[in-house]
Design an enzyme around this catalytic site. Structure first.
Site, PDB file in Angstrom:
ATOM      1  N   HIS A   1      -6.080  -7.374  -0.433  1.00  8.11           N
ATOM      2  CA  HIS A   1      -6.270  -5.936  -0.641  1.00  8.11           C
ATOM      3  C   HIS A   1      -5.470  -5.454  -1.847  1.00  8.11           C
ATOM      4  O   HIS A   1      -4.315  -5.857  -2.022  1.00  8.11           O
ATOM      5  CB  HIS A   1      -5.818  -5.165   0.611  1.00  8.11           C
TER       6      HIS A   1
ATOM      7  N   ASP B   1      -2.430 -10.593  -2.543  1.00  8.78           N
ATOM      8  CA  ASP B   1      -3.003 -10.166  -1.259  1.00  8.78           C
ATOM      9  C   ASP B   1      -4.487  -9.840  -1.474  1.00  8.78           C
ATOM     10  O   ASP B   1      -4.889  -9.414  -2.557  1.00  8.78           O
ATOM     11  CB  ASP B   1      -2.251  -8.922  -0.758  1.00  8.78           C
TER      12      ASP B   1
ATOM     13  N   HIS C   1       0.823  -1.226   0.000  1.00  6.03           N
ATOM     14  CA  HIS C   1       0.000   0.000   0.000  1.00  6.03           C
ATOM     15  C   HIS C   1       0.852   1.269   0.000  1.00  6.03           C
ATOM     16  O   HIS C   1       0.318   2.358  -0.249  1.00  6.03           O
ATOM     17  CB  HIS C   1      -0.936   0.025   1.212  1.00  6.03           C
TER      18      HIS C   1
ATOM     19  N   ASP D   1      -3.986 -13.270   3.057  1.00  7.86           N
ATOM     20  CA  ASP D   1      -5.287 -12.927   3.641  1.00  7.86           C
ATOM     21  C   ASP D   1      -6.466 -13.290   2.745  1.00  7.86           C
ATOM     22  O   ASP D   1      -7.624 -13.031   3.115  1.00  7.86           O
ATOM     23  CB  ASP D   1      -5.340 -11.454   4.092  1.00  7.86           C
TER      24      ASP D   1
HETATM   25  C1  OKP Z   1      -2.953  -4.453   4.642  1.00  5.11           C
HETATM   26  B1  OKP Z   1      -2.582  -5.587   3.708  1.00  5.11           B
HETATM   27  C2  OKP Z   1      -9.012  -2.674  10.090  1.00  5.11           C
HETATM   28  C3  OKP Z   1      -9.085  -1.588   9.070  1.00  5.11           C
HETATM   29  C4  OKP Z   1      -8.468  -2.002   7.777  1.00  5.11           C
HETATM   30  C5  OKP Z   1      -6.544  -1.611   6.375  1.00  5.11           C
HETATM   31  C6  OKP Z   1      -6.194  -2.996   5.981  1.00  5.11           C
HETATM   32  C7  OKP Z   1      -4.787  -3.043   5.472  1.00  5.11           C
HETATM   33  C8  OKP Z   1      -4.423  -4.367   4.929  1.00  5.11           C
HETATM   34  N1  OKP Z   1      -8.961  -2.130  11.399  1.00  5.11           N
HETATM   35  N2  OKP Z   1      -7.135  -1.479   7.663  1.00  5.11           N
HETATM   36  O1  OKP Z   1      -2.977  -5.410   2.385  1.00  5.11           O
HETATM   37  O2  OKP Z   1      -2.902  -6.894   4.159  1.00  5.11           O
HETATM   38 ZN    ZN Z   2      -4.073  -7.495   2.680  1.00  2.00          ZN
END
Ligand code: OKP
Ligand code: ZN
Length: 345
Positions: free
Chosen positions: A200, A198, A162, A287
């Site tokens: 996300h 991933d 990110h 994830d």
């Molecule tokens: C990072 B990676 C949860 C809110 C979500 C953002 C998620 C980041 C994921 N408290 N926060 O891509 O696994």
């Molecule tokens: Zn992620």
């Protein structure tokens, strides 16, 4: 598989993050890596310390002013008040549309907002050292592959995908996958593909390479209309300028089954083959796992073995870089399943 670890990762240990306006314990914890390292050792992979300095490559993927800010951010925070050592700083204001981001504010929290995409990326005393050492591991893993090793694994945290040219976000500070891809380019690869699996969308990696034709970015992720990072990752983002056609987003709805996910993986592989990549970087988030507490795909642990097998059939020199995965107790099994699946082919 040769795996590079991050000896300084545990210095990045923030306590809480925000979730629905409340402070909750961090999901991205040092414990995650304990599980991965345990599984690596149990299954015979060993751990190698980073042996390369990421500095020159960092300057090719992040801006000077962002790097300067991040490196001294904790000292800047302490300089405001010595008691801040026990307080986590969070941004509370951001330069959205119509506001200026070219002038660095003198106010620390305003600077933190300038260099952040969210309030979900807490800083701690050891954040810079951990992120820098993780990027050293990514540089080391990519160099090894450039020297002729078939594949390597960068076993690190915090994650990186990110983090954009000049901002942190989503638990990420330095973009390790971009560092690996740029390192491969600098050591002779003409066309590098980054495949981000991933859950996300890897908005930072996409943005770093969006205008370039020498790096293809392909991502399979939760539809940003409902999933973090929300503001990037749609299918119509295909690259700009020289990079037109070199960005491929494959968003899938939350709840997507493993069967549909693997169909998307076939499409991703076909795009990488069509591009003519001569090296591959995998942003290896785990994830997409069915047990992940903050994600909503349905891959089983055995599906990660299948993922590794499929990636091996790409027959490309490959650097794996750990990203997310928050079912900590299963993270080691799932990550090493990918590596073992890859090596079995
Ligand atoms: C990072 B990676 C949860 C809110 C979500 C953002 C998620 C980041 C994921 N408290 N926060 O891509 O696994
Ligand atoms: Zn992620």
């Amino acid at each position: 598989m040769i795996t590079f670890h991050n000896p300084l990762h545990s210095g990045h240990a923030p306590v809480h993050e925000f979730f629905r306006g409340e402070r909750v314990p961090c999901f991205e914890t040092p414990t995650r890596l304990d599980y991965v390292q345990e599984a690596l050792q149990l299954r015979g992979h060993g751990l190698t310390a980073p042996d390369a300095d990421c500095r020159p490559v960092l300057a090719e993927v992040h801006t000077p002013r962002y790097l300067a800010f991040l490196e001294s951010a904790w000292q800047q925070w302490l300089a405001l008040d010595a008691a801040n050592g026990d307080v986590q700083p969070f941004p509370s204001v951001w330069p959205v549309r119509t506001l200026r981001s070219d002038v660095e504010p003198l106010n620390f929290v305003a600077r933190l907002g300038l260099y952040s995409m969210d309030n979900g990326t807490p800083l701690a005393a050891g954040t810079w050292a951990a992120a820098k050492s993780g990027a050293d591991a990514a540089t080391s893993a990519a160099r090894r592959v450039a020297q002729g090793t078939r594949a390597s694994f960068c076993c690190t945290r915090p994650p990186g995908h990110h983090a954009g040219p000049d901002f942190m976000g989503g638990y990420c500070f330095l973009n390790n996958a971009a560092v690996a891809a740029q390192t491969l380019r600098n050591h002779g690869a003409q066309r590098v593909a980054v495949l981000d699996v991933d859950y996300h969308h890897g908005n930072g990696t996409q943005s770093i390479f969006y205008g370039r034709a020498d790096v293809l970015f392909v991502s399979i992720h939760g539809d940003p209309r409902t999933e973090y990072p929300f503001y990037l990752g749609h299918a119509d983002e295909t690259g700009a300028g020289d990079g037109v056609g070199c960005n491929v987003n494959l968003p899938l709805p939350a709840g997507t089954s493993a069967a549909t996910w693997f169909d998307a993986l076939e499409h991703a592989c076909a795009r990488i083959t069509g591009y003519g990549a001569d090296a591959l970087v995998i942003s290896l988030g785990l994830d997409a796992y069915e047990g992940d507490p903050i994600s909503r795909f349905a891959l089983a642990s055995s599906d990660f073995t299948r993922l590794g097998e499929r990636l091996a059939r790409m027959s490309l020199p490959t650097v794996f870089v750990l990203e997310g995965g928050y079912a900590a107790a299963e993270l080691g099994t799932n990550a090493v399943n990918v590596l073992d699946g890859f090596e079995q082919v």
